[in-house]
Design a protein around this motif. Structure first.
Motif, PDB file in Angstrom:
ATOM      1  N   LEU A 142       6.117  24.689  -9.393  1.00  0.00           N
ATOM      2  CA  LEU A 142       7.492  24.892  -8.906  1.00  0.00           C
ATOM      3  C   LEU A 142       7.984  23.573  -8.646  1.00  0.00           C
ATOM      4  N   PHE A 143       7.487  22.745  -8.187  1.00  0.00           N
ATOM      5  CA  PHE A 143       8.214  21.302  -7.835  1.00  0.00           C
ATOM      6  C   PHE A 143       7.597  20.179  -8.470  1.00  0.00           C
ATOM      7  N   LYS A 144       7.409  20.268  -9.792  1.00  0.00           N
ATOM      8  CA  LYS A 144       7.189  19.380 -10.673  1.00  0.00           C
ATOM      9  C   LYS A 144       8.428  18.630 -11.214  1.00  0.00           C
ATOM     10  N   ASN A 145       9.643  19.436 -11.081  1.00  0.00           N
ATOM     11  CA  ASN A 145      11.050  18.905 -11.265  1.00  0.00           C
ATOM     12  C   ASN A 145      11.878  19.124 -10.106  1.00  0.00           C
ATOM     13  N   ALA A 146      13.129  18.265 -10.245  1.00  0.00           N
ATOM     14  CA  ALA A 146      13.938  18.399  -9.120  1.00  0.00           C
ATOM     15  C   ALA A 146      14.853  19.699  -9.099  1.00  0.00           C
ATOM     16  N   PRO A 147      15.239  20.136  -8.062  1.00  0.00           N
ATOM     17  CA  PRO A 147      16.162  21.336  -7.871  1.00  0.00           C
ATOM     18  C   PRO A 147      17.445  20.935  -8.297  1.00  0.00           C
TER      19      PRO A 147
ATOM     20  N   VAL B 295      19.185  24.672  -4.919  1.00  0.00           N
ATOM     21  CA  VAL B 295      19.518  24.464  -3.620  1.00  0.00           C
ATOM     22  C   VAL B 295      21.168  24.893  -3.432  1.00  0.00           C
ATOM     23  N   LEU B 296      21.435  25.823  -2.647  1.00  0.00           N
ATOM     24  CA  LEU B 296      22.694  26.328  -2.456  1.00  0.00           C
ATOM     25  C   LEU B 296      23.094  25.890  -0.928  1.00  0.00           C
ATOM     26  N   LEU B 297      24.462  25.529  -1.007  1.00  0.00           N
ATOM     27  CA  LEU B 297      25.124  25.166   0.083  1.00  0.00           C
ATOM     28  C   LEU B 297      26.477  25.649   0.055  1.00  0.00           C
ATOM     29  N   ASN B 298      26.796  26.595   0.998  1.00  0.00           N
ATOM     30  CA  ASN B 298      28.047  27.366   1.073  1.00  0.00           C
ATOM     31  C   ASN B 298      28.645  27.039   2.490  1.00  0.00           C
TER      32      ASN B 298
ATOM     33  N   PHE C 183      22.537  26.686   4.322  1.00  0.00           N
ATOM     34  CA  PHE C 183      21.645  25.712   3.461  1.00  0.00           C
ATOM     35  C   PHE C 183      20.432  26.679   3.089  1.00  0.00           C
ATOM     36  N   ARG C 184      20.334  26.920   1.508  1.00  0.00           N
ATOM     37  CA  ARG C 184      19.417  27.790   1.195  1.00  0.00           C
ATOM     38  C   ARG C 184      18.417  27.319  -0.133  1.00  0.00           C
ATOM     39  N   HIS C 185      17.255  27.467  -0.392  1.00  0.00           N
ATOM     40  CA  HIS C 185      16.701  26.946  -1.456  1.00  0.00           C
ATOM     41  C   HIS C 185      15.808  28.323  -1.995  1.00  0.00           C
ATOM     42  N   TYR C 186      15.991  28.390  -3.223  1.00  0.00           N
ATOM     43  CA  TYR C 186      15.509  29.527  -4.067  1.00  0.00           C
ATOM     44  C   TYR C 186      14.832  28.984  -5.389  1.00  0.00           C
ATOM     45  N   SER C 187      13.878  29.804  -5.624  1.00  0.00           N
ATOM     46  CA  SER C 187      13.191  29.884  -7.037  1.00  0.00           C
ATOM     47  C   SER C 187      13.894  30.495  -8.139  1.00  0.00           C
ATOM     48  N   ILE C 188      13.873  30.126  -9.283  1.00  0.00           N
ATOM     49  CA  ILE C 188      14.451  30.676 -10.381  1.00  0.00           C
ATOM     50  C   ILE C 188      13.524  31.092 -11.162  1.00  0.00           C
TER      51      ILE C 188
ATOM     52  N   LYS D 174      18.507  38.827 -24.351  1.00  0.00           N
ATOM     53  CA  LYS D 174      19.261  38.868 -22.779  1.00  0.00           C
ATOM     54  C   LYS D 174      17.942  38.793 -21.793  1.00  0.00           C
ATOM     55  N   SER D 175      17.949  38.017 -20.769  1.00  0.00           N
ATOM     56  CA  SER D 175      17.354  38.101 -19.741  1.00  0.00           C
ATOM     57  C   SER D 175      17.770  37.919 -18.437  1.00  0.00           C
ATOM     58  N   ALA D 176      17.356  38.644 -17.463  1.00  0.00           N
ATOM     59  CA  ALA D 176      17.992  38.670 -15.854  1.00  0.00           C
ATOM     60  C   ALA D 176      17.431  37.519 -15.215  1.00  0.00           C
ATOM     61  N   VAL D 177      18.436  37.033 -14.434  1.00  0.00           N
ATOM     62  CA  VAL D 177      18.192  35.840 -13.636  1.00  0.00           C
ATOM     63  C   VAL D 177      17.859  36.245 -12.339  1.00  0.00           C
ATOM     64  N   LYS D 178      16.778  36.049 -11.801  1.00  0.00           N
ATOM     65  CA  LYS D 178      16.279  36.511 -10.514  1.00  0.00           C
ATOM     66  C   LYS D 178      16.281  35.123  -9.684  1.00  0.00           C
ATOM     67  N   LEU D 179      16.677  35.192  -8.453  1.00  0.00           N
ATOM     68  CA  LEU D 179      16.551  34.153  -7.327  1.00  0.00           C
ATOM     69  C   LEU D 179      15.833  34.903  -6.264  1.00  0.00           C
ATOM     70  N   GLN D 180      14.733  34.070  -5.913  1.00  0.00           N
ATOM     71  CA  GLN D 180      13.604  34.468  -4.866  1.00  0.00           C
ATOM     72  C   GLN D 180      13.592  33.163  -3.561  1.00  0.00           C
ATOM     73  N   GLU D 181      14.167  33.615  -2.688  1.00  0.00           N
ATOM     74  CA  GLU D 181      14.138  32.376  -1.421  1.00  0.00           C
ATOM     75  C   GLU D 181      12.762  32.031  -1.188  1.00  0.00           C
ATOM     76  N   ILE D 182      12.572  30.657  -1.213  1.00  0.00           N
ATOM     77  CA  ILE D 182      11.520  30.227  -0.854  1.00  0.00           C
ATOM     78  C   ILE D 182      11.432  29.180   0.320  1.00  0.00           C
ATOM     79  N   GLY D 183      12.616  28.856   0.972  1.00  0.00           N
ATOM     80  CA  GLY D 183      12.879  28.158   2.112  1.00  0.00           C
ATOM     81  C   GLY D 183      12.613  26.650   1.952  1.00  0.00           C
ATOM     82  N   PRO D 184      12.984  25.917   3.088  1.00  0.00           N
ATOM     83  CA  PRO D 184      13.458  26.326   4.218  1.00  0.00           C
ATOM     84  C   PRO D 184      14.908  26.665   4.257  1.00  0.00           C
TER      85      PRO D 184
END
Length: 350
Positions: free
Chosen positions: A156-161, A203-206, A216-221, A287-297
Motif C-alpha cells: 500500500l505504501f509503494k506509491n505516494a498518496p 490524504v484528505l484535509l477538510n 486530517f485523514r488518511h485512507y486506503s482506496i 462499473k466499480s464502486a470506490v471504497k475508502l477505508q481509514e488507515i490512520g493517523p
C-alpha cells in the motif's frame, strides 16, 4: 623425465600441477555488482524535483507522540526517511546540511509544550514554515482496532498518496499558503497518464470555517465491481476451489452470497467506469464502486502561525495577532479611552 603423480585422478606431471595451482591462485574472481534501484529525483510529468521529506522531533516527545511521528513517516512513504535517526544534540542546521545532498524539500517537525503538541511543516531551505496546534489525534493502531476488518497491505505504501483539500477556497492569504504547502509535499499527477494501480492511498484535509479547525485523514482506496458479492470476489482473487459439499447446485453458491447485503455502498455517486483492467476482478469498461477505508493517523489541527523563513523570519499570519497588530490595537484602545476622558472633562466644565 617428469615424475607422474601416483594417486588421484590427475595424470599431470608435478611441475604442470604446480603451475596450474599457481594460475588458479592468481586468478581473480569477478563478481557482478548488484544494482540498487535508485529513486527518481525529477518528476516525469512536470519536470520538477520530486518532493521528499524528513519527519523528526524537536525536543523530547512522550510515547504516543513518538508513535505519531512513525505514523507520519509511514504516511509520507516512499519519498521520506523511514528510519531517520536523530539525537538530542542535533540542531535544525544539522538536518539542513543533510537535506541538501539528499534532495529533501520539506520538514515535518513535532514538538510538545506544557499546553499542547504542535506540528510544523516547513519548506527547505528558506521557508516558509506553517505551525499547527494538534487538538486531537489518533494513531494508526487505534484506527485499526476500531474496525471490524482492518486493511493495510504492505504494498500500500509503494506509491505516494493523493492529496485532496476541501474548504480552503475562501481566498484568504493564510489558507492559500497552506494549500500550496500541502500540494507541494506530494508528487503531482497527470489524470490522463496516471496508472490506476498506483492510486492506493489518499490524504484528505477538510477546513471548517466555523471552528477554524482542519480535519486530517488518511485512507486506503480500493475498487469493487458493482453487483458482485464478497464471496465471488474472494473466489476469483484467491483461485481456491470453494466447498460445495453442502449445496445442491452451483447456483446455490451464488445465491447464498446475498447480493444486497454484501454489495452495499454501490451508490451511483460512488461508482466509476474503469478505462483499463485493475487486478483480476475489476475489468475495463465496467462499473466499480470506490471504497475508502481509514488507515490512520488522524488529527485535528489548528493553523496558528505562518513564518516567512525556516522556523524564523517575519510572521505572515498569526491566529492570535502579530505583535504590531496587538500594539496598534492597544494604542487604538488607549486613544479611545483618552477621547472619553476629554469628553467627560468637557461635560464637567459645562
Amino acid at each position: 623425465m617428469f615424475e607422474l603423480l601416483s594417486s588421484g585422478t590427475s595424470s599431470l606431471p608435478v611441475s604442470d600441477k604446480a603451475m596450474a595451482r599457481l594460475r588458479n591462485k592468481n586468478r581473480k574472481m569477478f563478481v557482478k555488482p548488484t544494482s540498487k534501484k535508485k529513486q527518481a529525483d525529477v518528476d516525469h510529468i512536470t519536470g520538477d524535483k520530486i518532493p521528499k521529506s524528513f519527519v523528526f522531533a524537536r525536543g523530547k516527545l512522550p510515547g504516543p507522540l513518538r508513535q505519531l511521528q512513525m505514523n507520519l513517516r509511514k504516511l509520507m512513504l516512499p519519498f521520506t526517511a523511514l528510519k531517520l535517526k536523530e539525537k538530542k544534540r542535533n540542531s535544525l542546521k544539522d538536518f539542513l546540511n543533510v537535506a541538501g545532498p539528499m534532495g529533501v524539500t520539506h520538514f515535518l517537525m513535532l514538538s510538545k509544550t506544557e499546553t499542547a503538541p504542535y506540528l510544523r511543516v516547513a519548506r527547505t531551505p528558506q521557508g516558509p514554515t506553517i505551525t499547527f496546534k494538534i487538538h486531537e489525534y489518533s494513531l494508526a493502531v487505534d484506527v485499526a482496532q476500531s474496525q471490524l476488518r482492518p486493511r493495510c497491505p504492505q504494498d500500500l505504501f509503494k506509491n505516494a498518496p493523493l492529496i485532496v483539500l476541501s474548504g480552503f477556497g475562501s481566498g484568504e492569504q493564510h489558507l492559500k499558503l497552506t494549500t500550496v504547502m500541502f500540494q507541494n509535499i506530494f508528487p503531482a499527477i497527470d489524470v490522463n497518464t496516471v496508472k490506476l494501480s498506483s492510486c492506493q492511498r489518499i490524504v484528505l484535509l477538510n477546513y471548517n470555517k466555523d471552528t477554524k479547525l482542519i480535519d486530517f485523514r488518511h485512507y486506503s482506496i480500493r475498487l469493487q465491481p458493482v453487483g458482485v458479492s464478497r464471496r465471488l470476489r474472494k473466489f476469483v482473487q484467491n483461485r481456491q476451489v470453494p466447498d460445495l459439499r453442502n449445496l445442491q447446485d452451483v447456483s446455490d453458491f451464488v445465491s447464498k452470497a446475498g447480493y444486497g447485503s454484501e454489495s452495499e455502498g454501490d451508490d451511483e455517486a460512488a461508482t466509476v467506469t474503469l478505462a483499463n483492467d485493475l487486478g483480476r476482478v475489476n475489468k475495463a469498461s465496467t462499473k466499480s464502486a470506490v471504497k475508502l477505508q481509514e488507515i490512520g493517523p488522524r488529527m485535528t489541527l489548528q493553523l496558528v502561525k505562518i513564518e516567512e523563513g525556516l522556523c524564523s523570519g517575519d510572521v505572515i499570519f498569526s491566529e492570535y495577532g502579530t505583535a504590531s497588530e496587538n500594539g496598534q490595537e492597544k494604542n487604538q484602545n488607549n486613544g479611545e479611552d483618552d477621547n472619553d476622558d476629554v469628553e467627560e472633562n468637557d461635560e464637567d466644565s459645562d
